[in-house]
Scaffold this active site. Structure first.
Site, PDB file in Angstrom:
ATOM      1  N   ALA B  78     -47.877 -45.847 -13.646  1.00 47.08           N
ATOM      2  CA  ALA B  78     -46.686 -45.018 -13.757  1.00 47.08           C
ATOM      3  C   ALA B  78     -47.003 -43.535 -13.755  1.00 47.08           C
ATOM      4  O   ALA B  78     -48.106 -43.120 -14.111  1.00 47.08           O
ATOM      5  CB  ALA B  78     -45.929 -45.379 -15.042  1.00 47.08           C
ATOM      6  N   LYS B  79     -46.021 -42.765 -13.302  1.00 41.87           N
ATOM      7  CA  LYS B  79     -46.086 -41.302 -13.403  1.00 41.87           C
ATOM      8  C   LYS B  79     -44.915 -40.833 -14.262  1.00 41.87           C
ATOM      9  O   LYS B  79     -44.000 -41.603 -14.552  1.00 41.87           O
ATOM     10  CB  LYS B  79     -45.980 -40.663 -12.005  1.00 41.87           C
ATOM     11  CG  LYS B  79     -47.162 -40.966 -11.107  1.00 41.87           C
ATOM     12  CD  LYS B  79     -47.203 -40.040  -9.899  1.00 41.87           C
ATOM     13  CE  LYS B  79     -46.361 -40.544  -8.755  1.00 41.87           C
ATOM     14  NZ  LYS B  79     -46.584 -39.747  -7.516  1.00 41.87           N
ATOM     15  N   GLY B  80     -44.908 -39.577 -14.618  1.00 37.83           N
ATOM     16  CA  GLY B  80     -43.787 -39.024 -15.380  1.00 37.83           C
ATOM     17  C   GLY B  80     -42.517 -39.101 -14.543  1.00 37.83           C
ATOM     18  O   GLY B  80     -42.543 -38.848 -13.354  1.00 37.83           O
ATOM     19  N   GLY B  82     -38.969 -38.380 -16.091  1.00 37.60           N
ATOM     20  CA  GLY B  82     -37.758 -37.740 -16.614  1.00 37.60           C
ATOM     21  C   GLY B  82     -37.352 -36.437 -15.953  1.00 37.60           C
ATOM     22  O   GLY B  82     -36.192 -36.242 -15.623  1.00 37.60           O
ATOM     23  N   GLU B  83     -38.319 -35.518 -15.753  1.00 36.11           N
ATOM     24  CA  GLU B  83     -37.919 -34.199 -15.227  1.00 36.11           C
ATOM     25  C   GLU B  83     -37.671 -34.222 -13.732  1.00 36.11           C
ATOM     26  O   GLU B  83     -36.986 -33.344 -13.207  1.00 36.11           O
ATOM     27  CB  GLU B  83     -39.022 -33.157 -15.512  1.00 36.11           C
ATOM     28  CG  GLU B  83     -39.156 -32.771 -16.967  1.00 36.11           C
ATOM     29  CD  GLU B  83     -40.158 -33.654 -17.704  1.00 36.11           C
ATOM     30  OE1 GLU B  83     -40.400 -33.383 -18.894  1.00 36.11           O
ATOM     31  OE2 GLU B  83     -40.696 -34.598 -17.101  1.00 36.11           O
TER      32      GLU B  83
END
Lengths: 157, 128, 272
Positions: B78-80, B82-83
């Site tokens: 996974a990667k970030g 939300g932003e």
């Protein structure tokens, strides 16, 4: 002075405070109905929505004197019903709940809609929740959850 | 229509929910979320009446699509997430408005939010 | 009841209003946002006459405590009024907001007031000293100021029946598709017979600090043929935009002027 008497989630209650007190504050502080959220105090977000005699109303815009003799339902009461169970199931399935703050208002707005319109179109659902602001979901999952609950909830509404 | 690459979506529905939510935040950021300051630096839009965010009736026909490809250096691939979704919609929106107004050569736009009021004032420049 | 009165008749209500400083409370959606301290509320929701919509042969009468949702479900309410009211805020506000409140709070953006004004409506006021019936144009003085006296209550809005079935024009421009206060709105009724305009009204939100109409311009249009109006549309629109005043509020004056001008071209160009 007479108390203000009303029904809250099917229980008879009496309020001895001022008729000008805000229903939102009284529900949260005096009756511990924490599902009723305070978002804006100006009727612009729907987080405080409750059902008064089955009618969706922003409790931040209601004074206690106006509820004398009436019936109020919050999610604390509504969650005991099979209708809630169906909505809850569909909301969970689609992850329509992110932070959760708008959800009690959304649930009661859904109930208010399905009560009079058990088979709404997508546009009708969007209009029914148009007074409930959500920042997390972009509304799609919530709208679809309500539509699914309506489709599968045959006989519930 | 928007496409997102966040590596492996750990909880698919939650990730799509974040993408859609961020997408709408981006649309709002680009169009109706006007924030004004007075000359002392105080925000003028200090109520829900004055700071407009999209309602359920303001949602465009938006579709979020996931490009699923495991990211080797992330937990479970996974990667970030939300932003990310907030970033692309505003420039896409402004591009679209620019094109609708006749293109960057006629109406170059480079600020957000660009509201319906801004569109009207921009169109008025053509007349004068 | 502490700090509040809940009369069950109109007579009781005007008696309380005459002897004490109270705030009339119908739906609460405006009063509860302003939150005036220390003044008792006069709850008007238990007075049957204020919650009625009726047809008396000459007028459609809408009680001051009738909510917008109630009006939307009632066949007596004219289509222009329904359209104006259906765009107010959102369902929960329409379930509580009332005609009396929309009129009484003196807002220059009140949608039901603009529609009522376009329909040539009137308002009935009652106090212990008697009754007054005022045309809506006279009741609304400027932003926040109405012609109501301290001892009066708004009883009902009266809409002349013959205007209620006329074709109408209505456009509301807000900041978004729901929960939107009107930034600019144009509404009116008209009738055209054999290509000639027999009746015409146009009411405006966003063209001044109160809802406005210009009888002089309306009279110029009445009696003209629709072809004549279309041929001279620039002049008619210009006479309106020169009479309206555009101020800066949440949006600029230029925006209001441009949009109202566009809506006027739309309205006048659509008459047939």
């Amino acid at each position: 002075m007479d108390d203000i008497r009303f029904r809250l989630n099917a229980k008879d209650v009496a309020y001895a405070g001022a008729a000008t007190d805000r229903l939102l504050d009284v529900l949260r502080d005096d009756y511990d109905m924490k599902s009723v959220k305070c978002g804006c105090k100006e009727g612009e977000c729907g987080a405080c929505a409750v059902l008064i005699d089955g009618v969706l109303t922003n409790s931040c815009c209601v004074a206690m004197g106006a509820v004398d003799g009436h019936e109020i339902v919050t999610v604390e009461g509504y969650r005991e019903t099979p209708r809630f169970a169906k909505l809850s199931e569909k909301f969970a399935e689609l992850s329509a709940v992110q932070c959760g703050f708008c959800i009690p208002g959304m649930i009661l707005a859904a109930e208010a809609l399905l009560c009079v319109n058990p088979h709404p179109t997508e546009d009708e659902v969007r209009e029914a929740i148009s007074g409930n602001i959500c920042r997390c979901t972009g509304y799609n999952a919530i709208v679809n959850a309500i539509l699914n609950a309506a489709k599968e909830g045959d006989g519930l509404w | 229509m928007s496409s997102f690459d966040v590596g492996t979506p750990v909880d698919y529905n939650i990730v799509v929910g974040q993408m859609e939510g961020g997408f709408l935040q981006g649309i709002g950021y680009a169009s109706i979320e006007k924030m004004d300051y007075d000359n002392k630096g105080r925000i003028r839009n200090n109520s829900f009446t004055d700071y407009l965010v999209p309602t359920s009736m303001d949602v465009p026909n938006m579709k979020a699509v996931m490009h699923v490809e495991e990211y080797p250096d992330g937990p479970y691939g996974a990667k970030g997430a939300g932003e990310l979704p907030l970033v692309a919609p505003p420039p896409a929106y402004i591009e679209a408005v620019e094109q609708a107004l006749g293109g960057a050569s006629v109406h170059p736009l480079s600020r957000i939010p660009f509201s319906t009021e801004d569109v009207i004032l921009e169109l008025n420049k053509e007349v004068s | 009841m502490v700090n509040g009165y809940k009369p069950s008749t109109l007579q009781e209500a005007i008696e309380i209003r005459a002897r004490e400083r109270v705030i009339p409370y119908a739906g609460g959606t405006d009063v509860m946002v302003r939150r005036p301290e220390g003044i008792p509320f006069l709850f008007l929701n238990n007075i049957p006459e204020l919650k009625e919509i009726r047809d008396d042969g000459e007028y459609i009468r809408i009680g001051a405590a009738v909510t917008f949702t109630q009006a939307l479900k009632n066949d007596l309410v004219p289509a222009l009024m329904k359209e104006a009211v259906s765009r107010i805020a959102a369902p929960a506000i329409r379930n509580a907001g009332t005609f009396g409140g929309n009129l009484g709070n003196g807002s220059d953006k009140a949608d039901s007031v603009m529609a009522g004004f376009a329909l040539d409506g009137r308002v009935r006021l009652l106090s212990e000293s008697g009754e007054r019936v005022l045309p809506l144009g006279e009741f609304c003085i400027r932003r926040g100021v109405t012609a109501i006296r301290d001892d009066e209550l708004i009883v009902e809005v009266l809409l002349p029946k013959e205007n209620c079935t006329l074709p109408y024009y209505y456009k509301k421009i807000g900041g978004r598709n729901a929960l939107a206060i009107s930034r600019v709105a144009v509404g009116g009724v008209y009738s055209v017979k054999d290509g000639v305009i027999e009746q015409f009204t146009a009411a405006f939100i966003g063209g001044g600090d109160v809802c406005r109409r210009f009888k002089e311009i309306e009279e110029k249009l009445i009696g003209k043929s629709v072809d004549d109006v279309r041929a001279n549309i620039d002049e008619y629109v210009k006479s309106y935009s020169e009479s309206l005043t555009f101020t800066r509020g949440r949006v600029s004056a230029e925006y209001r002027r441009t949009v109202i001008t566009n809506l006027l071209y739309d309205y006048l160009g659509s008459l047939w």
